[in-house]
Design a protein around this motif. Structure first.
Motif, PDB file in Angstrom:
ATOM      1  N   ARG A 127     -24.034  32.459  38.879  1.00 55.18           N
ATOM      2  CA  ARG A 127     -25.271  31.604  39.248  1.00 55.18           C
ATOM      3  C   ARG A 127     -24.898  30.331  39.921  1.00 55.18           C
ATOM      4  O   ARG A 127     -25.460  29.703  41.061  1.00 55.18           O
ATOM      5  CB  ARG A 127     -26.734  31.468  38.462  1.00 55.18           C
ATOM      6  N   ARG A 128     -24.272  29.818  39.039  1.00 58.57           N
ATOM      7  CA  ARG A 128     -23.712  28.295  39.274  1.00 58.57           C
ATOM      8  C   ARG A 128     -22.663  28.364  40.510  1.00 58.57           C
ATOM      9  O   ARG A 128     -22.707  27.344  41.204  1.00 58.57           O
ATOM     10  CB  ARG A 128     -23.109  27.620  37.970  1.00 58.57           C
ATOM     11  N   SER A 129     -22.097  29.409  40.637  1.00 57.98           N
ATOM     12  CA  SER A 129     -20.983  29.436  41.670  1.00 57.98           C
ATOM     13  C   SER A 129     -21.959  29.349  43.154  1.00 57.98           C
ATOM     14  O   SER A 129     -21.435  29.001  44.081  1.00 57.98           O
ATOM     15  CB  SER A 129     -20.031  30.609  41.228  1.00 57.98           C
ATOM     16  N   LYS A 130     -22.784  30.399  42.959  1.00 57.88           N
ATOM     17  CA  LYS A 130     -23.724  30.554  44.274  1.00 57.88           C
ATOM     18  C   LYS A 130     -24.109  29.243  44.703  1.00 57.88           C
ATOM     19  O   LYS A 130     -24.534  28.837  45.807  1.00 57.88           O
ATOM     20  CB  LYS A 130     -24.812  31.547  44.036  1.00 57.88           C
ATOM     21  N   VAL A 131     -24.956  28.268  43.950  1.00 57.61           N
ATOM     22  CA  VAL A 131     -25.245  26.968  43.921  1.00 57.61           C
ATOM     23  C   VAL A 131     -24.268  26.200  44.831  1.00 57.61           C
ATOM     24  O   VAL A 131     -24.293  25.505  45.608  1.00 57.61           O
ATOM     25  CB  VAL A 131     -25.704  26.334  42.796  1.00 57.61           C
ATOM     26  N   LEU A 132     -22.997  26.134  43.929  1.00 60.34           N
ATOM     27  CA  LEU A 132     -21.807  25.282  44.390  1.00 60.34           C
ATOM     28  C   LEU A 132     -21.664  25.702  45.925  1.00 60.34           C
ATOM     29  O   LEU A 132     -21.106  24.741  46.735  1.00 60.34           O
ATOM     30  CB  LEU A 132     -20.657  25.513  43.566  1.00 60.34           C
ATOM     31  N   HIS A 134     -38.897  34.366  24.172  1.00 59.38           N
ATOM     32  CA  HIS A 134     -37.671  34.326  25.271  1.00 59.38           C
ATOM     33  C   HIS A 134     -38.005  34.831  26.767  1.00 59.38           C
ATOM     34  O   HIS A 134     -37.392  34.337  27.507  1.00 59.38           O
ATOM     35  CB  HIS A 134     -36.268  34.911  24.705  1.00 59.38           C
ATOM     36  N   GLN A 135     -39.042  35.468  26.742  1.00 63.02           N
ATOM     37  CA  GLN A 135     -39.538  36.004  28.152  1.00 63.02           C
ATOM     38  C   GLN A 135     -40.851  35.550  28.430  1.00 63.02           C
ATOM     39  O   GLN A 135     -41.685  35.214  27.517  1.00 63.02           O
ATOM     40  CB  GLN A 135     -39.537  37.441  28.011  1.00 63.02           C
ATOM     41  N   PRO A 136     -41.112  35.148  29.626  1.00 61.81           N
ATOM     42  CA  PRO A 136     -40.175  35.437  30.836  1.00 61.81           C
ATOM     43  C   PRO A 136     -39.082  34.312  30.972  1.00 61.81           C
ATOM     44  O   PRO A 136     -39.377  33.418  30.547  1.00 61.81           O
ATOM     45  CB  PRO A 136     -41.288  35.487  32.071  1.00 61.81           C
ATOM     46  N   ILE A 137     -38.187  34.923  31.371  1.00 64.99           N
ATOM     47  CA  ILE A 137     -37.016  34.028  31.764  1.00 64.99           C
ATOM     48  C   ILE A 137     -37.821  33.256  33.046  1.00 64.99           C
ATOM     49  O   ILE A 137     -38.241  33.767  34.115  1.00 64.99           O
ATOM     50  CB  ILE A 137     -35.718  34.820  32.212  1.00 64.99           C
ATOM     51  N   ILE A 138     -37.551  32.134  32.924  1.00 65.96           N
ATOM     52  CA  ILE A 138     -38.007  31.081  34.207  1.00 65.96           C
ATOM     53  C   ILE A 138     -36.826  30.580  35.054  1.00 65.96           C
ATOM     54  O   ILE A 138     -35.999  29.709  34.627  1.00 65.96           O
ATOM     55  CB  ILE A 138     -38.773  29.811  33.635  1.00 65.96           C
ATOM     56  N   ARG A 139     -36.926  30.866  36.368  1.00 70.07           N
ATOM     57  CA  ARG A 139     -35.868  30.313  37.124  1.00 70.07           C
ATOM     58  C   ARG A 139     -36.818  29.566  38.527  1.00 70.07           C
ATOM     59  O   ARG A 139     -37.726  29.891  38.688  1.00 70.07           O
ATOM     60  CB  ARG A 139     -35.241  31.410  37.731  1.00 70.07           C
ATOM     61  N   ILE A 140     -36.033  28.418  38.816  1.00 68.91           N
ATOM     62  CA  ILE A 140     -36.495  27.756  40.094  1.00 68.91           C
ATOM     63  C   ILE A 140     -35.564  27.900  41.390  1.00 68.91           C
ATOM     64  O   ILE A 140     -34.177  28.044  41.170  1.00 68.91           O
ATOM     65  CB  ILE A 140     -36.307  26.176  39.801  1.00 68.91           C
ATOM     66  N   SER A 141     -36.002  28.497  42.409  1.00 73.24           N
ATOM     67  CA  SER A 141     -34.973  28.624  43.506  1.00 73.24           C
ATOM     68  C   SER A 141     -35.596  27.818  44.492  1.00 73.24           C
ATOM     69  O   SER A 141     -36.868  27.553  44.776  1.00 73.24           O
ATOM     70  CB  SER A 141     -35.354  30.118  43.816  1.00 73.24           C
ATOM     71  N   SER A 142     -34.687  27.182  45.449  1.00 74.86           N
ATOM     72  CA  SER A 142     -35.069  26.434  46.401  1.00 74.86           C
ATOM     73  C   SER A 142     -34.299  26.754  47.510  1.00 74.86           C
ATOM     74  O   SER A 142     -33.027  27.345  47.347  1.00 74.86           O
ATOM     75  CB  SER A 142     -34.609  25.042  46.025  1.00 74.86           C
ATOM     76  N   VAL A 168     -35.399  25.000  32.637  1.00 74.37           N
ATOM     77  CA  VAL A 168     -35.503  26.375  33.044  1.00 74.37           C
ATOM     78  C   VAL A 168     -34.264  27.021  32.790  1.00 74.37           C
ATOM     79  O   VAL A 168     -33.025  26.486  32.482  1.00 74.37           O
ATOM     80  CB  VAL A 168     -35.941  26.723  34.459  1.00 74.37           C
ATOM     81  N   LYS A 169     -34.159  28.669  32.844  1.00 72.58           N
ATOM     82  CA  LYS A 169     -32.933  28.988  32.727  1.00 72.58           C
ATOM     83  C   LYS A 169     -31.966  28.961  33.733  1.00 72.58           C
ATOM     84  O   LYS A 169     -30.637  28.816  33.429  1.00 72.58           O
ATOM     85  CB  LYS A 169     -33.459  30.571  32.699  1.00 72.58           C
ATOM     86  N   SER A 170     -32.282  28.907  35.018  1.00 72.52           N
ATOM     87  CA  SER A 170     -31.481  28.520  36.117  1.00 72.52           C
ATOM     88  C   SER A 170     -32.010  28.000  37.334  1.00 72.52           C
ATOM     89  O   SER A 170     -33.364  27.982  37.465  1.00 72.52           O
ATOM     90  CB  SER A 170     -30.649  29.864  36.680  1.00 72.52           C
ATOM     91  N   VAL A 171     -31.398  27.232  37.940  1.00 68.35           N
ATOM     92  CA  VAL A 171     -31.736  26.538  39.164  1.00 68.35           C
ATOM     93  C   VAL A 171     -31.007  27.089  40.352  1.00 68.35           C
ATOM     94  O   VAL A 171     -29.785  26.892  40.532  1.00 68.35           O
ATOM     95  CB  VAL A 171     -31.721  25.232  39.373  1.00 68.35           C
ATOM     96  N   GLY A 172     -31.648  27.898  41.498  1.00 69.35           N
ATOM     97  CA  GLY A 172     -30.834  28.580  42.603  1.00 69.35           C
ATOM     98  C   GLY A 172     -31.083  27.493  43.836  1.00 69.35           C
ATOM     99  O   GLY A 172     -32.214  27.329  44.074  1.00 69.35           O
ATOM    100  N   VAL A 173     -30.025  27.429  44.698  1.00 64.87           N
ATOM    101  CA  VAL A 173     -30.010  26.656  45.808  1.00 64.87           C
ATOM    102  C   VAL A 173     -29.459  27.733  46.864  1.00 64.87           C
ATOM    103  O   VAL A 173     -28.326  28.159  46.778  1.00 64.87           O
ATOM    104  CB  VAL A 173     -29.453  25.438  45.746  1.00 64.87           C
ATOM    105  N   SER A 174     -30.136  27.950  47.804  1.00 68.21           N
ATOM    106  CA  SER A 174     -29.628  28.782  49.109  1.00 68.21           C
ATOM    107  C   SER A 174     -29.785  28.288  50.335  1.00 68.21           C
ATOM    108  O   SER A 174     -30.617  27.350  50.531  1.00 68.21           O
ATOM    109  CB  SER A 174     -30.310  30.124  49.011  1.00 68.21           C
ATOM    110  N   ILE A 175     -28.947  28.654  51.144  1.00 64.07           N
ATOM    111  CA  ILE A 175     -28.752  28.080  52.451  1.00 64.07           C
ATOM    112  C   ILE A 175     -29.888  28.695  53.292  1.00 64.07           C
ATOM    113  O   ILE A 175     -30.302  29.763  53.074  1.00 64.07           O
ATOM    114  CB  ILE A 175     -27.552  28.383  53.302  1.00 64.07           C
ATOM    115  N   ALA A 176     -30.660  27.839  54.183  1.00 65.78           N
ATOM    116  CA  ALA A 176     -31.698  28.420  54.896  1.00 65.78           C
ATOM    117  C   ALA A 176     -31.418  29.390  55.888  1.00 65.78           C
ATOM    118  O   ALA A 176     -30.267  29.733  56.523  1.00 65.78           O
ATOM    119  CB  ALA A 176     -32.215  27.236  55.981  1.00 65.78           C
ATOM    120  N   HIS A 177     -32.385  30.529  56.006  1.00 66.94           N
ATOM    121  CA  HIS A 177     -32.155  31.763  56.398  1.00 66.94           C
ATOM    122  C   HIS A 177     -32.803  31.646  57.957  1.00 66.94           C
ATOM    123  O   HIS A 177     -33.708  31.122  57.902  1.00 66.94           O
ATOM    124  CB  HIS A 177     -32.922  32.883  55.700  1.00 66.94           C
TER     125      HIS A 177
END
Length: 339
Positions: free
Chosen positions: A7-12, A195-203, A224-233
Motif C-alpha cells: 500500500r505504501r509503495s502504491k502511494v509512493l 480491531h474491526q472495521p479496518i479504517i482506510r482513507i483514500s484520496s 487510520v490503518k492506511s492512507v491511499g493516494v491514487s492518480i486521477a482517472h
C-alpha cells in the motif's frame, strides 16, 4: 506486513515522479514482461482464486466531486429495489461463490440507501467479508455504532483535501461535518475495543491537493490503518486529467478485474467493469441470469480476449482511457487483501 508495504509503495508511485521512473525502468525489461505474462496465464486458469463482488445498492450521491463523472450520469439514479436485492441474496445462497470480499460501492453513496445496514447484515450472515466505501458525510455516530456491531470488516473513506478549502472545492461537502463523523467513528471503535472495521482513507491526487499531499498522509496515517493516494482517472475521457502525470499507453497488460471482479449496478445489471459508470456494457441481469451464466457471457469473453491481445489500439475506448491496463501489470502480483 507485506500488505502494508504494498500500500505504501502504491502511494509512493502515485506521488513521486522519480518512483515512477524507477518502476518504468524495471517493468520495461523483457524479463519482467515475461514474468507478468506467466503470472497472468496462471491466474486466469486458476478457478480457485476468489472473486470480488461489487454491489451498488445506491446510484444516488450527495457529493459532486471534481474527479467523478456522477454529475453527468445519464442512467437511472436510484436505490436498488427489494426484489433485486432479494434475488442477489437468493443466488448467493444457492451458488455459494468463492468470494474474497463483498464491496458496497458504486457511483452512489451507499449510506443513502435506507436499507443498507439490513443488507450488510444479510451478507455478513452468509459469512462474507464486507468492505464499505463511503464519503462519510452520512456516517453519523449511530450509524458507526451499528456498523461496528455488524462486524463490518473494512470501511474505506473517500476524503479529498488537506484542509477545509481544498476538501470543499473538490467534494462539495461540508468539511467540518464529515471530519466530525470520521472522528466519531474512530472514537466509537476505540471504546468498543475492537480491531474491526479496518479504517482506510483514500484520496485522488489532483492539482487542487497535490501540493499538500504529504501533510495529508502524515495526518491520517497516525489514526487510520492506511492512507491511499491514487492518480486521477479519466473515466473514458469524461473527466479530463487533473494532474500533470500521464500513463505510458504504449505498454498494456490485461486488467485483472475482468477475471476477478463481478459488478452489479442499482438496477441489478451485471456490468463489465466498475469504470463502466453508465452501464453501457451489460452482461445480464440478476433477475434472470445466474452468476455461472454471466461467467460464460460472450461479451465478457470478448473483453478478455481483447485484453489478452496486449494491443492498446484494439481495446474499447473505456479501456483505452483507463489507468489499470497501464500500471505495469503490478496488480497481478498484489495480494487479495490489498483489494
Amino acid at each position: 506486513m507485506f500488505d502494508s508495504l504494498m500500500r505504501r509503495s502504491k502511494v509512493l508511485y502515485a506521488i513521486s515522479p522519480l518512483a515512477r521512473v524507477v518502476v518504468r525502468k524495471i517493468t520495461t525489461s523483457s524479463a519482467y514482461q515475461s514474468i507478468v505474462r506467466r503470472r497472468i496465464k496462471a491466474q486466469i486458469t486458476d478457478h480457485t482464486v476468489p472473486i470480488n463482488l461489487i454491489i451498488e445498492t445506491s446510484s444516488l450521491c450527495n457529493a459532486a466531486c471534481l474527479m467523478c463523472p456522477y454529475r453527468s450520469l445519464k442512467r437511472a439514479r436510484k436505490i436498488m429495489d427489494r426484489p433485486t436485492w432479494e434475488k442477489i441474496i437468493d443466488r448467493l445462497k444457492k451458488e455459494r461463490l468463492l468470494i474474497n470480499k463483498v464491496f458496497f460501492s458504486g457511483m452512489g453513496e451507499p449510506l443513502i440507501d435506507p436499507d443498507l445496514l439490513d443488507r450488510i447484515k444479510q451478507v455478513k450472515d452468509l459469512g462474507y467479508y464486507v468492505k464499505l466505501y463511503t464519503n462519510a458525510s452520512w456516517l453519523k455516530p449511530e450509524v458507526s455504532q451499528k456498523l461496528i456491531g455488524l462486524k463490518v470488516n473494512e470501511i474505506n473513506i473517500s476524503f479529498n483535501g488537506t484542509n477545509k478549502r481544498e476538501y470543499e472545492s473538490i467534494m462539495k461537502l461540508d468539511y467540518d461535518a464529515t471530519l466530525r463523523n470520521i472522528e466519531s467513528l474512530l472514537k466509537i471503535k476505540t471504546e468498543n475495543h475492537t480491531h474491526q472495521p479496518i479504517i482506510r482513507i483514500s484520496s485522488v491526487l489532483l492539482k487542487q491537493n497535490e501540493k499538500n499531499v504529504k501533510s495529508h498522509l502524515d495526518r491520517w496515517s497516525k489514526v487510520v490503518k492506511s492512507v491511499g493516494v491514487s492518480i486521477a482517472h479519466e473515466w473514458g475521457g469524461t473527466i479530463s486529467a487533473k494532474t500533470s502525470h500521464h500513463f505510458d499507453k504504449t505498454r498494456v497488460f490485461p486488467c485483472r478485474s475482468l477475471w476477478h471482479t463481478i459488478n452489479i449496478d442499482s438496477c441489478g445489471n451485471f456490468v463489465i467493469c466498475c469504470r463502466d459508470y453508465e452501464s453501457n456494457f451489460v452482461l445480464g441481469n440478476i433477475m434472470t441470469d445466474s452468476f455461472a451464466k454471466i461467467e460464460k457471457s460472450p461479451l465478457l469473453s470478448k473483453f478478455r480476449s481483447l485484453h489478452l491481445g496486449y494491443d492498446q489500439g484494439k481495446l474499447p475506448e473505456m479501456c483505452k482511457r483507463c489507468n489499470f491496463p497501464y500500471q505495469e501489470g503490478v496488480e497481478w502480483f498484489l495480494p487479495r487483501s490489498s483489494d
